[in-house]
Design a protein around this motif. Structure first.
Motif, PDB file in Angstrom:
ATOM      1  N   ALA A  19       0.823  -1.214   0.000  1.00 47.37           N
ATOM      2  CA  ALA A  19       0.000   0.000   0.000  1.00 47.37           C
ATOM      3  C   ALA A  19       0.860   1.268   0.000  1.00 47.37           C
ATOM      4  N   SER A  20       2.095   1.145   0.492  1.00 44.59           N
ATOM      5  CA  SER A  20       2.995   2.298   0.551  1.00 44.59           C
ATOM      6  C   SER A  20       3.720   2.543  -0.761  1.00 44.59           C
ATOM      7  N   SER A  68      18.155  -8.863   0.940  1.00 47.44           N
ATOM      8  CA  SER A  68      17.575  -7.905   0.008  1.00 47.44           C
ATOM      9  C   SER A  68      18.341  -6.585   0.055  1.00 47.44           C
ATOM     10  N   PRO A  69      18.619  -6.005  -1.089  1.00 54.13           N
ATOM     11  CA  PRO A  69      19.314  -4.711  -1.079  1.00 54.13           C
ATOM     12  C   PRO A  69      18.454  -3.571  -0.513  1.00 54.13           C
ATOM     13  N   THR A  70      17.155  -3.789  -0.418  1.00 58.46           N
ATOM     14  CA  THR A  70      16.284  -2.734   0.102  1.00 58.46           C
ATOM     15  C   THR A  70      15.746  -3.016   1.500  1.00 58.46           C
ATOM     16  N   GLY A  71      16.042  -4.174   2.068  1.00 58.49           N
ATOM     17  CA  GLY A  71      15.498  -4.547   3.370  1.00 58.49           C
ATOM     18  C   GLY A  71      15.848  -3.562   4.468  1.00 58.49           C
ATOM     19  N   LEU A  72      17.125  -3.347   4.684  1.00 58.69           N
ATOM     20  CA  LEU A  72      17.550  -2.445   5.757  1.00 58.69           C
ATOM     21  C   LEU A  72      17.211  -0.984   5.441  1.00 58.69           C
ATOM     22  N   THR A  73      17.332  -0.590   4.189  1.00 62.02           N
ATOM     23  CA  THR A  73      16.984   0.801   3.848  1.00 62.02           C
ATOM     24  C   THR A  73      15.506   1.059   4.080  1.00 62.02           C
ATOM     25  N   ASN A  74      14.676   0.062   3.776  1.00 59.22           N
ATOM     26  CA  ASN A  74      13.239   0.201   4.074  1.00 59.22           C
ATOM     27  C   ASN A  74      13.016   0.319   5.574  1.00 59.22           C
ATOM     28  N   LEU A  75      13.682  -0.523   6.346  1.00 62.92           N
ATOM     29  CA  LEU A  75      13.494  -0.537   7.793  1.00 62.92           C
ATOM     30  C   LEU A  75      13.951   0.767   8.439  1.00 62.92           C
ATOM     31  N   PHE A  76      15.015   1.356   7.920  1.00 62.93           N
ATOM     32  CA  PHE A  76      15.552   2.584   8.502  1.00 62.93           C
ATOM     33  C   PHE A  76      14.892   3.843   7.973  1.00 62.93           C
ATOM     34  N   ALA A  81       8.178   6.867   6.034  1.00 61.48           N
ATOM     35  CA  ALA A  81       7.732   6.307   7.316  1.00 61.48           C
ATOM     36  C   ALA A  81       6.816   5.110   7.129  1.00 61.48           C
ATOM     37  N   SER A  82       5.907   5.159   6.173  1.00 65.39           N
ATOM     38  CA  SER A  82       4.971   4.050   6.006  1.00 65.39           C
ATOM     39  C   SER A  82       5.699   2.781   5.566  1.00 65.39           C
ATOM     40  N   VAL A  83       6.727   2.923   4.753  1.00 67.05           N
ATOM     41  CA  VAL A  83       7.513   1.764   4.333  1.00 67.05           C
ATOM     42  C   VAL A  83       8.286   1.208   5.531  1.00 67.05           C
ATOM     43  N   ALA A  84       8.853   2.087   6.348  1.00 67.08           N
ATOM     44  CA  ALA A  84       9.580   1.638   7.538  1.00 67.08           C
ATOM     45  C   ALA A  84       8.654   0.907   8.507  1.00 67.08           C
ATOM     46  N   ILE A  85       7.450   1.424   8.685  1.00 69.24           N
ATOM     47  CA  ILE A  85       6.479   0.772   9.570  1.00 69.24           C
ATOM     48  C   ILE A  85       6.094  -0.594   9.021  1.00 69.24           C
ATOM     49  N   GLY A  86       5.798  -0.662   7.740  1.00 74.50           N
ATOM     50  CA  GLY A  86       5.446  -1.941   7.123  1.00 74.50           C
ATOM     51  C   GLY A  86       6.567  -2.949   7.221  1.00 74.50           C
ATOM     52  N   GLN A  87       7.800  -2.493   6.981  1.00 73.27           N
ATOM     53  CA  GLN A  87       8.948  -3.400   7.062  1.00 73.27           C
ATOM     54  C   GLN A  87       9.156  -3.881   8.490  1.00 73.27           C
ATOM     55  N   GLY A  88       8.992  -2.979   9.448  1.00 76.09           N
ATOM     56  CA  GLY A  88       9.136  -3.365  10.853  1.00 76.09           C
ATOM     57  C   GLY A  88       8.079  -4.359  11.294  1.00 76.09           C
ATOM     58  N   ILE A  89       6.848  -4.129  10.873  1.00 78.72           N
ATOM     59  CA  ILE A  89       5.761  -5.050  11.217  1.00 78.72           C
ATOM     60  C   ILE A  89       6.000  -6.421  10.582  1.00 78.72           C
ATOM     61  N   GLN A  90       6.401  -6.413   9.322  1.00 83.28           N
ATOM     62  CA  GLN A  90       6.683  -7.678   8.653  1.00 83.28           C
ATOM     63  C   GLN A  90       7.788  -8.430   9.379  1.00 83.28           C
TER      64      GLN A  90
END
Length: 117
Positions: A19-20, A68-76, A81-90
């Motif tokens: 959704a983000s 994933s090359p985007t895993g940590l960048t998404n989390l940080f 913010a919405s991508v970081a929240i989604g990554q953290g929840i996942q």
């Protein structure tokens, strides 16, 4: 039940990522379908090894996140913010599924061994 809940929470995280605006290889994110299918299987299967399936799925997604090359960048939060929240929840969901699945499987086999005595 914690394994099932972890898989569902992981799927919710993927839905938030979707959704983000995070792009996935197909229209519906495969991880979303895989985690929800795994949750249904673990919830309905009566085999003592069923929670191990949830643990494996949790491990699979966690390793995917780490490589994933985007895993940590998404989390940080580099993608918002919405991508970081989604990554953290996942991540919280799949790590919960991994740990709970291992504990539940181990407990199931201990009960089975004790019942045989």
């Amino acid at each position: 039940m914690a394994t099932v809940l972890g898989l569902v929470v992981g799927a919710v995280g993927i839905a938030i990522l979707w959704a983000s605006g995070v792009e996935f290889p197909v229209a519906i994110p495969p991880g979303l379908v895989i985690l929800l299918t795994g949750a249904v299987f673990v919830a309905l299967a009566s085999r003592p090894w069923a929670p191990a399936v949830g643990a494996f799925l949790g491990l699979f997604v966690t390793v995917g996140f780490l490589i994933s090359p985007t895993g940590l960048t998404n989390l940080f939060g580099r993608e918002g913010a919405s991508v970081a929240i989604g990554q953290g929840i996942q991540l919280a969901g799949v790590v919960t599924a991994l740990i709970a699945g291992v504990i539940a499987t181990r407990g199931n086999y201990r009960r089975t061994a004790q019942a045989r005595k």
